[in-house]
Enzyme design. Structure first.
Site, short mmCIF file in Angstrom:
data_model
loop_
_atom_site.label_atom_id
_atom_site.label_comp_id
_atom_site.label_asym_id
_atom_site.label_seq_id
_atom_site.Cartn_x
_atom_site.Cartn_y
_atom_site.Cartn_z
N HIS A 43 -21.33 -40.61 97.28
CA HIS A 43 -20.99 -41.57 97.20
C HIS A 43 -19.55 -41.97 98.07
O HIS A 43 -19.00 -41.92 98.14
CB HIS A 43 -20.50 -41.84 95.42
CG HIS A 43 -22.02 -41.20 94.45
ND1 HIS A 43 -22.99 -41.93 94.33
CD2 HIS A 43 -21.62 -40.01 94.06
CE1 HIS A 43 -22.83 -41.84 93.84
NE2 HIS A 43 -22.86 -40.57 93.19
N ASP B 266 -25.23 -43.60 98.41
CA ASP B 266 -24.90 -45.12 98.45
C ASP B 266 -23.24 -45.48 99.03
O ASP B 266 -22.80 -44.10 99.25
CB ASP B 266 -24.29 -45.77 97.37
CG ASP B 266 -23.45 -44.61 95.93
OD1 ASP B 266 -22.97 -44.21 96.22
OD2 ASP B 266 -23.81 -45.38 95.10
N GLU C 161 -27.02 -38.03 96.27
CA GLU C 161 -26.59 -39.66 95.47
C GLU C 161 -25.99 -40.38 96.06
O GLU C 161 -25.14 -41.48 96.45
CB GLU C 161 -25.92 -39.44 94.46
CG GLU C 161 -25.92 -38.10 93.09
CD GLU C 161 -24.67 -38.53 92.02
OE1 GLU C 161 -24.16 -38.76 92.11
OE2 GLU C 161 -25.55 -36.98 91.17
N ASN D 276 -24.53 -29.19 93.02
CA ASN D 276 -23.89 -30.39 93.25
C ASN D 276 -22.83 -30.97 93.10
O ASN D 276 -21.97 -30.92 91.61
CB ASN D 276 -25.34 -31.40 92.52
CG ASN D 276 -25.62 -32.47 93.01
OD1 ASN D 276 -25.60 -33.40 94.13
ND2 ASN D 276 -24.95 -34.06 92.55
N GLU E 179 -20.74 -31.56 89.33
CA GLU E 179 -19.09 -32.01 89.67
C GLU E 179 -18.38 -30.56 88.92
O GLU E 179 -17.35 -30.86 88.18
CB GLU E 179 -18.57 -33.30 89.17
CG GLU E 179 -19.55 -34.25 89.63
CD GLU E 179 -19.29 -35.93 89.51
OE1 GLU E 179 -19.08 -36.02 87.87
OE2 GLU E 179 -20.26 -36.79 90.00
C1 XIL Z 1 -24.01 -42.54 86.61
C2 XIL Z 1 -25.36 -43.31 86.19
O1 XIL Z 1 -26.36 -43.98 87.58
C3 XIL Z 1 -24.70 -44.30 85.52
O2 XIL Z 1 -26.18 -45.23 85.17
C4 XIL Z 1 -24.32 -43.89 84.19
O3 XIL Z 1 -24.02 -45.14 83.79
C5 XIL Z 1 -23.34 -42.98 84.97
O4 XIL Z 1 -23.04 -41.94 85.44
N1 XIL Z 1 -22.45 -39.46 90.34
C6 XIL Z 1 -23.39 -38.16 89.39
C7 XIL Z 1 -24.32 -39.20 88.54
O5 XIL Z 1 -23.59 -36.96 89.32
O6 XIL Z 1 -25.01 -38.90 87.29
C8 XIL Z 1 -23.72 -40.65 88.30
O7 XIL Z 1 -25.15 -41.56 87.13
C9 XIL Z 1 -23.08 -40.89 89.39
C10 XIL Z 1 -22.07 -40.26 89.72
#
Ligand code: XIL
Length: 596
Positions: free
Chosen positions: A227, A258, A256, A191, A150
């Site tokens: 996301h 979802d 990641e 990422n 990020e």
């Molecule tokens: C999230 C985890 O899933 C949670 O359990 C934690 O509380 C916060 O982080 N982007 C990312 C991940 O790169 O590391 C994050 O994971 C979600 C957003």
């Protein structure tokens, strides 16, 4: 280093499997047949959930620790490294032939404050040391590292975190070089989120990636977090966006994925969600350098979404009960699979054995049984009363409620797995609920006691305010209409007539009766008692149950003051506690407490 399971489905053409050829297989197997992996995030506490790990270990061929390789987990104090949780995830992966995506070495979030508080002249050394130690520890054990996570704001400007503030954007190249030195064979990624489709932020990432490649900085891939949310449109041009990064000579991956929604979910939203997952999967399959996809946990049971986006959720491929959702079927189909879940597993679990009745009340039956076994893993049990499914359990016990007193019921239990295979039924057991009168027409068996708290801030004002609740201490149901309770007090000076009222009762003030009775021979602290009774509409109390809060008030008809501290039943506790000084009777016989 774990390797992908050899695929049995290598003949399917990429993305074009006609349904007649739809292969059975787990998401991992189907992706492997396409030369890719399909992974999930996971977290250490989840590894204790065996229905969950049965799916995690069989359905996916890559895992990413959701938290346990982050800076705050690994180096919470400068120079103090803790790899326990990360190692546990690696060990799970190794025993299930899974890749590990390492996540993440340099990120503004979940960063211990000691890092952000360092003088900027010391940040680079701290970062290089962190990378050298952590990537060195996992050398040869992780397939890829999200080296930098990020780095951009949504407008495409650099995020001004501790690393940027100390080193400018060069921190990214510095971090990548340090990671390469620590683990030469790991694929090194940057990422980010909101770069899945074209736009300012994706353009900024593209500029960075092409600059780093030109400069010969060790960068192997770009991670697209993915996301997504159905209330926003699908990112535009996902495939073209992935392709332009691939054309720089980089791997690309969804890392990641979802797809959240505003709760509650419904079938329309779930279908839209499935379509988002399908589009992302198809875009990845259409780009040869899209090496794999990872979902940010596969089940709504462990999704990060509800904690981060209040009111949103249901973002994953499996629901809270580990059952597949339309999104799973969409991804499986897009990967050329049959969409059935469970990887074409057609073997049902064994039938549950040892079904027994562990307790009954007038309105409930409690059951337990011995766990079934399964070739992949048992995900839960369905409980049947006669031929009607009355509920499901993920453990090996269940209580069926809302039953009729003095009635015999027959139960069986079936086990199920993630593929939807259901076992044969267990042997049946029968159970007879208890009679509603406290047991077998012999009401004396219901024993009762009273718990008390003082709701009155002043013992010398014109009211007495006891909080009372009746507890069924017997083993059978207790008909409340047979129960009375006595609270003893002295009238002190003034009027000798009283009024009692109910301010609040959890079971409804309308289900309570009150009267004040004068003792024929007064005792110390007691010349009257309040007697509480219950109407037949108050129902019955199951064994160990209580009536809940009964807030009662007593006053004299002339509203003169009491002096309560010498009253027999008076005490000062303001939360409920057992008392022997408020008495309970069943059918007029003392059942709990001591009379004055
Ligand atoms: C999230 C985890 O899933 C949670 O359990 C934690 O509380 C916060 O982080 N982007 C990312 C991940 O790169 O590391 C994050 O994971 C979600 C957003």
């Amino acid at each position: 280093m774990a390797t992908l399971a050899t695929s049995a489905f290598g003949l399917l053409a990429v993305g074009t499997a006609p349904s007649a050829l739809a292969a059975s297989g787990t998401l991992g197997q189907l992706a492997a047949a396409q030369g890719r992996y399909f992974g999930s995030a996971t977290d250490n506490s989840e590894l204790n959930d065996s229905p969950y790990t049965a799916i995690l270990g069989s359905e996916f061929n890559s895992i990413t620790p959701a938290n346990s390789m982050k800076w705050d987990a690994v180096e919470p104090q400068q120079g103090q490294f803790n790899y326990t949780n990360g190692d546990a995830i690696v060990s799970f992966a190794q025993s299930h032939n899974q890749k590990v995506r390492g996540h993440t070495l340099v990120w503004h979030s979940q960063l211990p404050s000691w890092v952000s508080n360092l003088p900027s002249s010391q940040v680079q050394a701290a970062m290089e040391n962190h990378i050298a130690k952590e990537a060195g520890h996992y050398k040869g054990k992780v397939y890829a590292w999200d080296v930098v996570n990020e780095p951009f704001n949504d407008d495409g400007s650099y995020r001004t975190d501790a690393f940027y503030n100390a080193m400018g954007k060069d921190y990214i190249a510095t971090a990548l070089k340090a990671a390469r030195a620590a683990d030469p064979s790991a694929k090194l990624y940057i990422n980010d989120y909101n770069i899945d489709g074209t736009g300012a932020k994706a353009d900024a990432m593209y500029q960075l990636a092409s600059d780093l490649k030109k400069q010969g900085v060790p960068l192997d891939g770009i991670g697209f977090q993915g996301h997504l949310a159905i209330q926003y449109s699908v990112p535009s041009n996902i495939q073209q966006n992935l392709q332009r990064f691939a054309d720089l000579g980089l791997d690309v991956a969804f890392t990641e994925l979802d797809v959240r929604m505003q709760l509650p979910s419904d079938s329309t939203k779930l279908a839209t969600q499935a379509d988002y997952y399908r589009q992302v999967t198809n875009a990845c399959l259409a780009v040869s350098r899209c090496v794999g996809m990872t979902v940010w946990d596969f089940t709504d049971k462990y999704s990060w979404v509800p904690n981060t986006f209040p009111g949103e959720g249901a973002a994953d491929l499996y629901d809270d009960n580990l059952q597949i959702k339309p999104a799973y079927t969409a991804v499986s189909n897009a990967l050329g699979g049959s969409g059935g879940g469970g990887g074409g597993d057609t073997t049902p679990p064994s039938a549950p054995s040892g079904l027994t009745v562990t307790g009954t009340t007038a309105t409930s039956v409690s059951l337990k049984w011995t766990a079934s076994t399964d070739n992949v893993g048992v995900t839960g049990y369905d409980v049947y009363r006669g031929s009607t499914k009355v509920g499901s359990a993920t453990s090996t016990s269940y209580t069926d409620t809302g039953l009729t007193a003095s009635t015999t019921y027959s139960y069986t239990v079936k086990a199920k797995d993630a593929a939807g295979n259901t076992s044969a039924a267990s042997s049946a057991v029968t159970a007879t609920t208890q009679s509603s009168d406290g047991g077998g027409g012999n009401p004396g068996t219901g024993a009762a006691k009273v718990q008390y708290k003082n709701n009155d801030t002043s013992p010398t004002d014109n009211q007495i305010k006891p909080g009372l609740r009746v507890v069924n201490t017997g083993s059978s149901s207790l008909d409340l209409s047979k129960v009375t309770v006595r609270y003893y007090f002295t009238g002190d000076s003034g009027a000798t007539t009283f009024t009692a009222s109910c301010d609040y009762a959890a079971i409804g003030c309308g289900n309570i009766t009150q009267k004040i009775v004068a003792l024929s021979s007064p005792k110390a602290g007691a010349d009257h008692y309040l007697e509480l009774g219950f109407t037949s509409a108050a129902g019955s109390l199951a064994a160990n149950a209580n009536t809940g809060d009964l807030q009662i008030r007593i006053n004299k008809t002339d509203w003169s003051n009491f002096s309560e501290t010498d009253d027999y039943s008076y005490a000062t506790n303001t939360s409920y506690a057992d008392t022997t000084k408020v008495t309970a009777y069943v059918n007029g016989t003392l059942a709990g407490g001591i009379e004055p």
